[in-house]
Design an enzyme around this catalytic site. Sequence first.
Site, PDB file in Angstrom:
ATOM      1  N   HIS A   1       0.858  -1.176   0.020  1.00 35.61           N
ATOM      2  CA  HIS A   1       0.063  -0.111   0.000  1.00 35.61           C
ATOM      3  C   HIS A   1       0.652   1.260  -0.154  1.00 35.61           C
ATOM      4  O   HIS A   1       0.439   2.331  -0.313  1.00 35.61           O
ATOM      5  CB  HIS A   1      -0.948   0.110   1.135  1.00 35.61           C
ATOM      6  CG  HIS A   1      -1.845  -1.100   1.158  1.00 35.61           C
ATOM      7  ND1 HIS A   1      -1.821  -2.304   1.773  1.00 35.61           N
ATOM      8  CD2 HIS A   1      -3.164  -1.095   0.636  1.00 35.61           C
ATOM      9  CE1 HIS A   1      -2.710  -3.123   1.666  1.00 35.61           C
ATOM     10  NE2 HIS A   1      -3.686  -2.405   0.908  1.00 35.61           N
TER      11      HIS A   1
ATOM     12  N   ASP B   1      -5.104  -5.894  -7.819  1.00 37.71           N
ATOM     13  CA  ASP B   1      -5.200  -5.355  -6.544  1.00 37.71           C
ATOM     14  C   ASP B   1      -5.491  -3.887  -6.816  1.00 37.71           C
ATOM     15  O   ASP B   1      -5.537  -3.719  -7.875  1.00 37.71           O
ATOM     16  CB  ASP B   1      -3.933  -5.568  -5.583  1.00 37.71           C
ATOM     17  CG  ASP B   1      -4.266  -5.585  -4.000  1.00 37.71           C
ATOM     18  OD1 ASP B   1      -5.546  -5.036  -3.806  1.00 37.71           O
ATOM     19  OD2 ASP B   1      -3.739  -6.056  -3.222  1.00 37.71           O
TER      20      ASP B   1
END
Length: 189
Positions: A87, A161
Amino acid sequence: GRDEDAYDVAKAIAREARAVGIQINFAPTVDVNNNPANPVINTRSFGEDPVRVARLSALFVRGTQDGGAFATAKHFPGHGDTDVDSHVGLPIVSANRARLNAVELVPFKAAIEAGAGMVMTAHIALPAVQGDSSTPATLAPRIITDLLRDTLGFRGVAITDAMTMEGIGKGYTTEQSSVLAVKAGADIL
């Protein structure tokens, strides 16, 4: 860790999801949690043993799909041996091809053989396959097309993702990475 629980819980989740109109479960996480410094996988994994992770992942896939939803094996080709959260940055998995075949890919093979409808790509660099440590797997045809589709025989839907994560965003605009992901073999962004 009981086999029956992996199947039963997945089937219950799928039935509950379908009852409210959800047809895809973005699970199971089939990453082998083999790096204690991993900041993101941790308890999302079925554990540290690739054989156990493979067995429980396959049962979770079967339970999900028997419950009427699509199972999504993630994060391909394996996010367990990283020490960076994708992330916020691009993790590098430094495993060689033999190690990948013996550890990281074992649960993905099992999930695919169990009939997983989807596989989610990881925003990780995999130099042993891609040849560099700066290209995220999500953007790499050698990983999505060659490894996932051709070598492992996956015929389902490849999904990325989140495309706004920093693991994919370093060095690429969202527009660039979106086009490259599709060219690499992703079906859904």
